[in-house]
Design an enzyme around this catalytic site. Sequence first.
Site, PDB file in Angstrom:
ATOM      1  N   HIS A 158       0.857  -1.182   0.000  1.00 49.88           N
ATOM      2  CA  HIS A 158       0.000   0.000   0.000  1.00 49.88           C
ATOM      3  C   HIS A 158       0.896   1.235   0.000  1.00 49.88           C
ATOM      4  O   HIS A 158       2.028   1.183   0.503  1.00 49.88           O
ATOM      5  CB  HIS A 158      -0.844  -0.068   1.281  1.00 49.88           C
ATOM      6  CG  HIS A 158      -1.901   0.975   1.424  1.00 49.88           C
ATOM      7  ND1 HIS A 158      -1.646   2.268   1.787  1.00 49.88           N
ATOM      8  CD2 HIS A 158      -3.243   0.893   1.281  1.00 49.88           C
ATOM      9  CE1 HIS A 158      -2.784   2.944   1.859  1.00 49.88           C
ATOM     10  NE2 HIS A 158      -3.774   2.128   1.557  1.00 49.88           N
TER      11      HIS A 158
ATOM     12  N   ASP B 219       2.739  -4.940   8.183  1.00 48.40           N
ATOM     13  CA  ASP B 219       1.514  -4.162   8.002  1.00 48.40           C
ATOM     14  C   ASP B 219       0.346  -5.141   8.082  1.00 48.40           C
ATOM     15  O   ASP B 219       0.102  -5.899   7.135  1.00 48.40           O
ATOM     16  CB  ASP B 219       1.561  -3.447   6.638  1.00 48.40           C
ATOM     17  CG  ASP B 219       0.261  -2.721   6.319  1.00 48.40           C
ATOM     18  OD1 ASP B 219       0.165  -2.137   5.226  1.00 48.40           O
ATOM     19  OD2 ASP B 219      -0.686  -2.747   7.144  1.00 48.40           O
TER      20      ASP B 219
ATOM     21  N   LYS C 214     -10.608  -0.853  10.341  1.00 44.31           N
ATOM     22  CA  LYS C 214     -10.740  -1.989   9.428  1.00 44.31           C
ATOM     23  C   LYS C 214     -11.116  -3.269  10.167  1.00 44.31           C
ATOM     24  O   LYS C 214     -11.258  -4.332   9.553  1.00 44.31           O
ATOM     25  CB  LYS C 214      -9.433  -2.214   8.654  1.00 44.31           C
ATOM     26  CG  LYS C 214      -9.197  -1.148   7.565  1.00 44.31           C
ATOM     27  CD  LYS C 214      -8.113  -1.591   6.594  1.00 44.31           C
ATOM     28  CE  LYS C 214      -7.398  -0.422   5.950  1.00 44.31           C
ATOM     29  NZ  LYS C 214      -8.085   0.184   4.830  1.00 44.31           N
TER      30      LYS C 214
ATOM     31  N   CYS D  78      -4.789   2.619  -3.676  1.00 38.16           N
ATOM     32  CA  CYS D  78      -3.552   3.081  -3.019  1.00 38.16           C
ATOM     33  C   CYS D  78      -2.413   2.094  -3.238  1.00 38.16           C
ATOM     34  O   CYS D  78      -1.624   1.816  -2.326  1.00 38.16           O
ATOM     35  CB  CYS D  78      -3.761   3.284  -1.513  1.00 38.16           C
ATOM     36  SG  CYS D  78      -4.919   4.594  -1.156  1.00 38.16           S
TER      37      CYS D  78
END
Lengths: 149, 397
Positions: free
Chosen positions: B99, B188, B214, B354
């Site tokens: 990302h 991540d 999220k 992204c």
Amino acid sequence: MRGLRKLKRCLGYNFYFQISNYLNMDLYREEILEHWQNPQNWGEISAADFIIDQINPLCGDQVTFYFKIKKGKIGEVSFTGKGCAISIASASILSETILNKPVSALAKITGRDVLRMIGGPVGPARLKCAFLALEAVKKLGGDERLKTD
Amino acid sequence: MAYLDNASTTQKPQVVIDTISDVYKNHYANIHRGVYDLSVEATDLYEGVRAKVAKFIGAKDSGEVIFTKNTTESLNLLAYCQGESLTGGDEILLTEMEHHSNIVPWQMLRDRMSDVGCRIKIKYIPIDSKGRLELGKLDKLVTKKTKIVSLTLMSNVLGTINPIKEIVKRIRELSTVNREPAPLVLIDAAQAVSHMKVDVGDLGCDFLVFSAHKMYGPVGVGVLYGKREILSRLPPFLSGGDMILSVSFDKTTFNEIPWKFEAGTPNIADVIAFGEAIGFLEKLGYEYVGKYEMGLTKYALERFSKDPDIDIFGPKDLKERGPVVSFNVANIHPHDVASILSEEGVAIRSGHHCAQPLMGVLGIDFACRASFGVYNTKEEIDWLIEGIKKVKKVFRI
């Protein structure tokens, strides 16, 4: 679809524009699809007088307009681009409209004019798509180098 | 309406929404500051969630859990703070599927260092045609100069689940061979954390980042986990109140972790509500969540593969991917697909997600993406398929 064109002509584009919201018009109407499938004035102009890029950073739609100016008018125009059907169709329709028009007229084209050209309103989320080509064309209209022509 | 954009953000359970309201109504005061009961109560609730998060991700102590605004801020914090330990010639290893938030901060670090005459390199682990990392290339990519390896646990575009344990093991082996201290490994977990159990001890990482929003929690809350000994050595990121021990006109001494990295009044009510989101997931259990969501994914992939006009990106093997499915429909622009689907009551995402560098690797500019959460149903996937049929009809395909 033929009936639709007749309706627009009979009502007058202004009135049609006013009521089209209430008629729940399809966004992907014939004008849009035809110009998306067969964009008019598609391609590059070698030795163009002006090349103008326009990108919508939010969605990535992109158009590049090529212009050749002859005696203060748009003698030749073409465009290339990557984008949604609305942005490509709008660029195609606009390119047809501005051909042979004086450069001084470009600044006067409004968003409303563009919506009329593409057959009616688009939702708020797609306005930027519809106006991408207009922003490129208006840049030419505002270009200092052309003001002396 | 079918909300199929959970990779972007998730809808909130009633308990999370109610908790925010309840905190502001009944338990709200500034934290770490007052000696009056309400402040102590608010502080206990806030710090209680920190301990909950630590347990949730298997951290050894809650001092290793820092609250930020979101994953992006956590990554920026590390790029700025851990980045200060880098010198000329050092290397950072990322992947082609990252990302932007795990690419741009490192590029900016590289450019800042270049401005002062220090050149560092950023390298990328490539992906194969199925959207998996080419781990065979690790041996060449991890060098004596590699100081930071930062990669995603689950791709927000491809759905690929990266075998972090295996990767960390290999990196540690390579550094023994190279006779250098092992590079720091940053994971991540933003996409993964609502779909699978994440345990930092099991993964073997040095840092882990993710966002509350999220995983059914509120926006405005992110987590940065880091091993105590590493975080303690880092300089602070944002400065001001709360992260200090003492301030004079000349100089300042800094607080210990985690508060060293939490400047200013934090997102108190939302952190407390985040605790409820963790509770929500724990109550469902990851075994159920994983099984249910992968059932939806299997169904979606099966129905997609029956349509020759739909191109799916990412691994087809369910063991290698999560419930994130990116696809394209013939040569129709994803925005047009998403627009028509929206008219049919189906919300998907369209664009570059992204991940513009990844789009380039895949040979596309944009893609559609459907991503599933615990509240989605098979029926909603049927609506998606019907919606795609309508898209093709409108575009005369």
